[in-house]
Scaffold this active site. Sequence first.
Site, PDB file in Angstrom:
ATOM      1  CE1 TYR A 224      -3.049  -3.121   0.200  1.00 11.87           C
ATOM      2  CE2 TYR A 224      -4.068  -2.029   2.182  1.00 11.87           C
ATOM      3  CZ  TYR A 224      -4.084  -2.807   1.117  1.00 11.87           C
ATOM      4  OH  TYR A 224      -5.128  -3.986   1.021  1.00 11.87           O
TER       5      TYR A 224
ATOM      6  CG  ASP B 149      -2.438 -20.208   0.231  1.00  9.64           C
ATOM      7  OD1 ASP B 149      -2.006 -20.003   1.039  1.00  9.64           O
ATOM      8  OD2 ASP B 149      -2.509 -20.745  -0.971  1.00  9.64           O
TER       9      ASP B 149
HETATM   10  C1  IPM Z   1      -9.154  -0.203   5.946  1.00 10.23           C
HETATM   11  C2  IPM Z   1      -9.490   0.294   4.446  1.00 10.23           C
HETATM   12  C3  IPM Z   1      -8.473   0.853   4.059  1.00 10.23           C
HETATM   13  C4  IPM Z   1      -7.129   0.113   4.364  1.00 10.23           C
HETATM   14  C5  IPM Z   1      -8.531   1.926   2.642  1.00 10.23           C
HETATM   15  C6  IPM Z   1      -9.739   2.555   2.503  1.00 10.23           C
HETATM   16  C7  IPM Z   1      -7.220   2.713   2.227  1.00 10.23           C
HETATM   17  O1  IPM Z   1      -9.944  -0.803   3.891  1.00 10.23           O
HETATM   18  O2  IPM Z   1      -8.993   0.592   6.998  1.00 10.23           O
HETATM   19  O3  IPM Z   1      -9.175  -1.563   6.145  1.00 10.23           O
HETATM   20  O4  IPM Z   1      -6.998  -0.643   3.406  1.00 10.23           O
HETATM   21  O5  IPM Z   1      -6.346   0.144   5.083  1.00 10.23           O
END
Ligand code: IPM
Length: 355
Positions: free
Chosen positions: A142, A223
């Site tokens: 991310y 998985d």
């Molecule tokens: C969460 C959400 C967020 C994440 C997104 C909206 C960026 O899905 O808090 O789990 O992936 O952390």
Amino acid sequence: MEKKIALLKGDGIGPEIVDSAVRVLEAVAAKYGHTFEFTPHLIGGCAIDATGAPLPEETVKGCLASDSVLLGAVGGPKWDTLPGHLRPEKALLGIRAAMELFTNLRPAKLYPALAGDCPLRADIVANGFDLMIVRELTGGIYFGERGMREGKYGEEAYDTECYSRMEIERIGRVAFETAQKRGKHLCSIDKANVLESSRLWRKVMHELATEYPDVELSDMLVDNAAMQLVRNPAQFDVIVTSNMFGDILSDEASQLTGSIGMLPSASLGSTSRGLYEPIHGSAPDIAGKHIANPVATILSAAMMLRYSFGMAAEADDIVRAVDEVLEAGCRTADLAHGAPSMSTEEMTDAILARL
Ligand code: IPM
Ligand code: MN
């Protein structure tokens, strides 16, 4: 105690559920003689509309100047077509990074009163479950290098998963310490049969294990973990995993509790300042209808009291009140299966009445 709490209500149902949690926090403050000062700041789509940016500088400053942050949810169809760096979700990643919140605690337990809402078979439900997902929150895919380029088949997009030893070690320590305070079982979830980053993850977890001899460490491939969560969730105590795997597995775990509207979370760094939010999203389809379940946000506020302010008795009080309303049969629409249900405000009132 006097505490400054930044409120990031956000979009969709965010304002409704944060308002509910604030009412509960105010009741707790009155009961225990604390003063909570609440300061709202913009985040997500509403911030884009007002300022052009999903995470205004003022919001970051406000959060860093607070003792802790309570967040609702961000996003909605109105902002879905914006480029990646302007999306409301980017603000969520941005505030976690700006506050250096590398730990995300996502507890999932089966409430006896909601056993019938668990989608699993009765013999599995009978064993119950009470697990804590420790999700790494500021690294991995991310936050990795990403982009567009020309590849073998023409236009392509890429994202990269990268974990340093330091990042694995610090989340690993939190997980081992969390396990020490619970059932002393830690399951580290990775994809070490394929990913190099997972192999380093697994190696570091096992090195750490020698420092925590009282905790039993096991590994599981992601998985398999997705399968084991529905086959036998009772086998898990504490789970530690990467940002993306934790994101996915925590949604899966939430559904086992009956509704994603039940799961709180705490995002923590190396100071006592944290960010607390329900794990569900902004639910634009039900925004403004007063039917959202406020429990996840109210329990997130309880986590704030426990982890940021050291107010364990106050946090326990909220958790008890929630247990009692569920036992009493109080249900919002997400848990009512079409039967008459309580509004967001009525559910909040029911919890307040037991505080
Ligand atoms: C969460 C959400 C967020 C994440 C997104 C909206 C960026 O899905 O808090 O789990 O992936 O952390
Ligand atoms: Mn998620």
